[in-house]
Design an enzyme around this catalytic site. Structure first.
Site, PDB file in Angstrom:
ATOM      1  N   SER A 173       0.863  -1.185   0.000  1.00 13.07           N
ATOM      2  CA  SER A 173       0.000   0.000   0.000  1.00 13.07           C
ATOM      3  C   SER A 173       0.896   1.230   0.000  1.00 13.07           C
ATOM      4  CB  SER A 173      -0.855  -0.007   1.277  1.00 13.07           C
ATOM      5  OG  SER A 173      -1.480   1.246   1.483  1.00 13.07           O
TER       6      SER A 173
ATOM      7  N   TYR B 134      -2.158  -1.298  10.445  1.00 11.31           N
ATOM      8  CA  TYR B 134      -2.122  -1.393   8.977  1.00 11.31           C
ATOM      9  C   TYR B 134      -0.788  -0.863   8.444  1.00 11.31           C
ATOM     10  CZ  TYR B 134      -3.933  -1.027   4.172  1.00 11.31           C
ATOM     11  OH  TYR B 134      -4.142  -1.156   2.817  1.00 11.31           O
TER      12      TYR B 134
HETATM   13  P1  NAD Z   1     -11.388  -6.178  -0.169  1.00 12.62           P
HETATM   14  O1  NAD Z   1     -12.003  -6.158   1.185  1.00 12.62           O
HETATM   15  O2  NAD Z   1     -12.259  -6.038  -1.374  1.00 12.62           O
HETATM   16  O3  NAD Z   1     -10.489  -7.471  -0.336  1.00 12.62           O
HETATM   17  C1  NAD Z   1      -9.819  -8.085   0.729  1.00 12.62           C
HETATM   18  C2  NAD Z   1      -9.770  -9.558   0.458  1.00 12.62           C
HETATM   19  O4  NAD Z   1      -9.101 -10.206   1.560  1.00 12.62           O
HETATM   20  C3  NAD Z   1     -11.164 -10.187   0.352  1.00 12.62           C
HETATM   21  O5  NAD Z   1     -11.167 -11.148  -0.670  1.00 12.62           O
HETATM   22  C4  NAD Z   1     -11.324 -10.831   1.718  1.00 12.62           C
HETATM   23  O6  NAD Z   1     -12.216 -11.917   1.681  1.00 12.62           O
HETATM   24  C5  NAD Z   1      -9.904 -11.287   1.984  1.00 12.62           C
HETATM   25  N1  NAD Z   1      -9.652 -11.600   3.384  1.00 12.62           N
HETATM   26  C6  NAD Z   1      -9.900 -10.841   4.480  1.00 12.62           C
HETATM   27  N2  NAD Z   1      -9.600 -11.527   5.600  1.00 12.62           N
HETATM   28  C7  NAD Z   1      -9.144 -12.744   5.201  1.00 12.62           C
HETATM   29  C8  NAD Z   1      -8.703 -13.912   5.893  1.00 12.62           C
HETATM   30  N3  NAD Z   1      -8.674 -13.972   7.226  1.00 12.62           N
HETATM   31  N4  NAD Z   1      -8.326 -14.975   5.160  1.00 12.62           N
HETATM   32  C9  NAD Z   1      -8.383 -14.953   3.808  1.00 12.62           C
HETATM   33  N5  NAD Z   1      -8.801 -13.889   3.116  1.00 12.62           N
HETATM   34  C10 NAD Z   1      -9.177 -12.795   3.799  1.00 12.62           C
HETATM   35  O7  NAD Z   1     -10.296  -5.006  -0.151  1.00 12.62           O
HETATM   36  P2  NAD Z   1      -9.286  -4.493  -1.270  1.00 12.62           P
HETATM   37  O8  NAD Z   1      -9.425  -3.026  -1.235  1.00 12.62           O
HETATM   38  O9  NAD Z   1      -9.426  -5.213  -2.540  1.00 12.62           O
HETATM   39  O10 NAD Z   1      -7.874  -4.859  -0.592  1.00 12.62           O
HETATM   40  C11 NAD Z   1      -7.005  -5.868  -1.073  1.00 12.62           C
HETATM   41  C12 NAD Z   1      -5.583  -5.554  -0.642  1.00 12.62           C
HETATM   42  O11 NAD Z   1      -5.185  -4.316  -1.199  1.00 12.62           O
HETATM   43  C13 NAD Z   1      -5.423  -5.431   0.877  1.00 12.62           C
HETATM   44  O12 NAD Z   1      -4.195  -5.999   1.280  1.00 12.62           O
HETATM   45  C14 NAD Z   1      -5.398  -3.921   1.071  1.00 12.62           C
HETATM   46  O13 NAD Z   1      -4.683  -3.551   2.226  1.00 12.62           O
HETATM   47  C15 NAD Z   1      -4.684  -3.476  -0.195  1.00 12.62           C
HETATM   48  N6  NAD Z   1      -4.902  -2.083  -0.561  1.00 12.62           N
HETATM   49  C16 NAD Z   1      -6.150  -1.618  -0.882  1.00 12.62           C
HETATM   50  C17 NAD Z   1      -6.314  -0.287  -1.240  1.00 12.62           C
HETATM   51  C18 NAD Z   1      -7.658   0.298  -1.648  1.00 12.62           C
HETATM   52  O14 NAD Z   1      -7.776   1.524  -1.785  1.00 12.62           O
HETATM   53  N7  NAD Z   1      -8.684  -0.499  -1.854  1.00 12.62           N
HETATM   54  C19 NAD Z   1      -5.210   0.560  -1.249  1.00 12.62           C
HETATM   55  C20 NAD Z   1      -3.963   0.040  -0.911  1.00 12.62           C
HETATM   56  C21 NAD Z   1      -3.819  -1.280  -0.571  1.00 12.62           C
END
Ligand code: NAD
Length: 261
Positions: free
Chosen positions: A143, A156
């Protein structure tokens, strides 16, 4: 570029960025393991839908990545199902926002386990498979918070900085073995999780949708545009290409200029 014959495991891929990456890699011909902690009909249907769209072999394997042993077992199971794991995308992640003094201990532990430690456990099992195949790609979805900080996101930010450190060590330990390890560092990406926050924030600040997006959510993102899950999928596919064979141990910011500020 073709990833035909390669197998990718994308953790946390039944929604958001993970799903975008899974679609991106399947579109390039890779077999893909979708994963989350749930085991619903919809999870398996999603795998079938991507398989139908791309012609790739896509299967859903449930694993709760807050557990070290289950993180390791996910990769063992994927290896058993497909013969090897060539591409590992550590993407699963959760968030909790609170000042350090009030931050619940269980939330700290869960964020460190899911967002950081699971990437160590999956890598520990996948790297020997990659060595055996003499080719591999580890892609950690960190991130902008792996490179910078914001208040109230202690767990985080700590986990994401940890993932960036783990990525560098992985790259050094695998250098010269046709295995690369890199971290993608997105700013704000328009995922269902982020989309769901817009209506509450509109109410809280008494603002319209456009103003919430530009002045609240994208306040630190100079482009004032979200990255998309498709773009992250495309970047993951690029990191798997021959053109990226010498990119290792680094971070790719996808943040509209956030970390240039
Ligand atoms: P999201 O909530 O759509 O996806 C998260 C995924 O992780 C889901 O598929 C969820 O089921 C899974 N997950 C959560 N807990 C779990 C567990 N205990 N075991 C297995 N799977 C689990 O969110 P996203 O925004 O797509 O985030 C995905 C990644 O990207 C994360 O690591 C997040 O920190 C990172 N990220 C997101 C953003 C953003 O703006 N959306 C920005 C930077 C980084």
């Amino acid at each position: 570029m073709s990833l035909t014959g390669k197998t990718a495991v994308v953790t946390g891929s039944n929604s958001g960025i993970g799903l975008g990456v899974a679609r991106g890699l399947a579109a390039e011909g890779a077999n893909v393991v979708l994963n989350s902690y749930t085991d619903n009909e919809a999870d398996h249907a999603l795998a079938a839908e991507i398989a139908q769209d791309t012609g790739s072999d896509v299967r859903y394997i449930q694993a709760d990545l807050s557990s070290a042993s289950k993180s390791r077992k996910l990769i063992e199971d994927a290896g058993t199902a497909f013969g090897s794991v060539d591409i590992l995308v550590n993407n699963a992640g959760i968030q909790h926002v609170a000042p350090i003094s009030d931050f619940p201990e269980d939330k700290w532990d869960a964020i460190i386990a899911i967002n950081m430690s699971s990437a160590f456990h999956t890598s520990a099992i996948a790297i020997p498979m990659m060595r055996k195949a003499r080719w591999g790609r580890v892609i950690n979805v960190a991130s902008a918070h792996g490179l910078t900080a914001s208040p109230y996101k202690s767990a985080y930010v700590a986990a994401k900085h940890g993932v960036v450190g783990l990525t560098k060590v992985t790259a050094l330990e695998t250098a010269g073995e046709s295995i690369t390890a890199n971290a993608i560092c997105p700013g704000y990406v328009l995922t269902p999780l982020v989309e769901a926050q817009i209506p509450e924030t509109m109410k809280e600040y008494d603002m319209d949708r456009e103003t919430v997006i530009k002045d609240v959510m994208l306040a630190r993102q100079p482009s004032k545009e979200f990255a998309t899950t498709e773009q992250i999928g495309g970047i993951a596919a690029f990191l798997c290409s021959d053109a990226a064979a010498q990119i290792t141990g680094t971070t790719l910011s996808v943040d509209g200029g956030w970390t240039a500020l």
